[in-house]
Design a protein around this motif. Structure first.
Motif, PDB file in Angstrom:
ATOM      1  N   CYS A 223     -55.688 -24.595   6.148  1.00  0.00           N
ATOM      2  CA  CYS A 223     -57.100 -24.976   6.125  1.00  0.00           C
ATOM      3  C   CYS A 223     -57.831 -24.031   7.074  1.00  0.00           C
TER       4      CYS A 223
ATOM      5  N   CYS B  36     -59.244 -24.303   9.899  1.00  0.00           N
ATOM      6  CA  CYS B  36     -58.947 -24.381  11.331  1.00  0.00           C
ATOM      7  C   CYS B  36     -57.458 -24.177  11.598  1.00  0.00           C
TER       8      CYS B  36
ATOM      9  N   CYS C 112     -57.972 -31.831  13.130  1.00  0.00           N
ATOM     10  CA  CYS C 112     -58.463 -31.058  11.977  1.00  0.00           C
ATOM     11  C   CYS C 112     -59.548 -31.849  11.280  1.00  0.00           C
TER      12      CYS C 112
ATOM     13  N   CYS D 238     -61.354 -30.361   8.723  1.00  0.00           N
ATOM     14  CA  CYS D 238     -61.715 -29.609   7.520  1.00  0.00           C
ATOM     15  C   CYS D 238     -61.760 -30.562   6.329  1.00  0.00           C
TER      16      CYS D 238
HETATM   17 ZN   LIG Z   1     -58.409 -27.829   9.452  1.00  0.00          ZN
END
Ligand SMILES: [Zn+2]
Length: 510
Positions: A354, A356, A364, A366
């Motif tokens: 992803c 990040c 995370c 995302c």
């Molecule tokens: Zn992420």
């Protein structure tokens, strides 16, 4: 002696052509007229040559010089023509032997003080001179070792215009700085021992996948979080690929030379290039103003191009990779010129799961949409060329302990298995234009006599039926299965190899 002649080499990509330099001493106001499609850097040769001649004490008579570079239609870039122009002028002026100057090809930029400076591309230029049947190449002293890699042509390294003039018969006293510099050994071309596969702890599945990629020449995509060892794996691919043959070794050295990198010997290790994702498209593909320089793709030719954090590369750069992946050649177009560079790379793409990189961890944030957009940048035509897609996991302390102290596959053992598998594939493909499984079109694998029996492909057929695998994905899995069979010494893939091939495409939808 109204017209004197010399020659140089114009490079377009790795291809070089002999350029004839004619100098006419005409009646009229003393001056220097350069004709024959010179670019700006070449146009400035006028000033460099005049100063260099004066400062080396070569005493160019004050006359009207008309310098013509031909063929006029051939694009000529850069400053490598200085030495040839200066010597042809000295020949016209009666300072050096016109016969001697006419016999040699000259490469080198002149400093205002008369020194002969190195220019990029000496190796491909000397190769071109030899192929054109020329017997003598005068080159900058700093590139003497590089030029000497070409057999069958006499290389004369010179440190200054004065030394060049003396070699061509000028009645001048040599000065200390004119002495032929000892051939510059340059930095050792041997990049040291290649990193070994045995350094990879755990991650057996990824090591096995790397072996398959090397054996079949398959492009590879590694999906996994930072710290999962994607870079470590990719850097070990060149060490298990077959060594370069003589032609590929000289091609790699020529690209390095054209990039302005030191070349002192030929290496048989396939190159490894890992451009940063912020690199500009010309830095990756090639281009630039003036002399067209090769990019990272061409420096990786015959070896491995590793794009870490691949989705972060610019759209333009990723799109520009499609054509060379298809054809193995980069074509850089200019208004008046087309340069071709080799680009037959084995591609390794790596991406975080992803944006990040911490997918599945508490911090995370995302969104699924952001993930799709991130990985979507690679989708389509680029990933279509990638047979092998693998998820690499970060090792936990527990899995590291579990990895144990058992014998790990070394690069030497892996290279031996790759050699065997490539040999088997080359034998099977002998009557075709292809040599590696990655090159084989799916249609050929699905047709007789290479079509596998239904019992072998049952799992794959079911995956296709259920829509879990596309038709393209089906073909890629077949290619991988053949490579697995070659590695195991089987005459064709069985159920087991097809199953393993299916599992080697777990990263993105097949
Ligand atoms: Zn992420």
């Amino acid at each position: 002696m109204p017209v004197a002649r010399s020659s140089a080499i114009a490079l377009l990509g790795l291809r070089g052509e002999v350029v004839d330099i004619e100098v006419d001493l005409a009646a009229g106001v003393p001056g220097f007229h350069l004709i024959g499609l010179p670019d700006t850097a070449l146009g400035e040769a006028r000033e460099r040559v005049r100063s260099a001649a004066a400062n080396s004490g070569c005493g160019l008579p004050s006359k009207k010089y008309v310098v013509n570079l031909s063929p006029a239609a051939l694009p000529k870039h850069g400053s490598a023509f200085d030495l040839g122009i200066a010597l042809a002028m000295l020949a016209a002026g009666g300072v050096v032997s016109p016969e001697s100057v006419a016999r040699a090809v000259h490469l080198g930029e002149l400093g205002l003080d008369g020194r002969v400076r190195a220019v990029p591309g000496v190796l491909p230029a000397v190769l071109a001179a030899k192929r054109a049947g020329r017997e003598i190449a005068m080159v900058p002293a700093a590139a003497g070792a590089e030029a000497s890699l070409v057999d069958g042509i006499r290389v004369v390294p010179v440190a200054s215009l004065r030394a060049a003039a003396i070699w061509h018969g000028a009645a001048l006293e040599p000065q200390e700085e004119d002495a032929l510099a000892p051939p510059d050994p340059g930095p050792a071309a041997d990049p040291g021992p290649a990193p070994d596969l045995a350094d990879v702890i755990g991650n057996e599945e990824a090591v096995e996948a790397l072996l398959v990629a090397a054996a079949g020449g398959h492009h590879m995509f590694l999906l996994g979080p930072p710290g999962a060892g994607k870079t470590m794996l990719a850097a070990r691919l060149p060490g298990i690929l077959p060594p370069l043959d003589a032609e590929a070794a000289i091609e790699c050295a020529s690209v390095r030379s054209l990039s302005g990198m030191p070349v002192a010997s030929l290496s048989t290790r396939p190159p490894f290039e890992a451009p940063h994702h912020t690199a500009s498209p010309p830095a990756i593909i090639g281009g630039g103003s003036g002399v067209i320089r090769p990019g990272a793709v061409s420096r990786a030719a015959n070896g491995v191009l590793f794009l870490d954090e691949a989705p972060e590369f610019s759209r333009v750069a990723l799109d520009a990779l499609r054509q060379p992946l298809e054809s193995g050649v980069i074509v850089v177009q200019r208004a008046n010129a087309i340069a071709r560079f080799p680009a037959n790379v084995q591609l390794v793409l790596a991406a975080n799961p992803c944006p990040c990189g911490r997918l599945g961890e508490a911090d995370c944030s995302c969104t699924p949409m952001a993930r799709r957009r991130y990985l979507g940048r690679l989708s389509g035509p680029l990933l279509d060329r990638v047979d092998l897609q693998l998820t690499v996991r970060r090792l936990t302390a527990a899995s590291l302990r579990g990895a144990g102290d058992g014998p790990r596959l070394t690069s030497a053992d892996a290279a031996e298995r790759v050699r065997g598998a490539r040999g088997a594939a080359a034998e099977r493909l002998a009557a075709t234009p292809w040599r590696r499984n990655a090159d084989v079109p799916g249609g050929w694998l699905r047709a007789r006599p290479h079509r596998l029996p239904p019992v072998a492909t049952a799992a794959l057929d079911a995956a296709l039926e259920r829509g879990m695998v596309t038709m393209r994905g089906y073909d890629r899995i077949l290619r991988l299965a053949w490579t697995l069979a070659d590695l195991e010494g089987l005459d064709s893939p069985r159920q087991g190899q097809v199953g393993t091939a299916l599992a080697l495409r777990t990263a993105v939808s097949a």
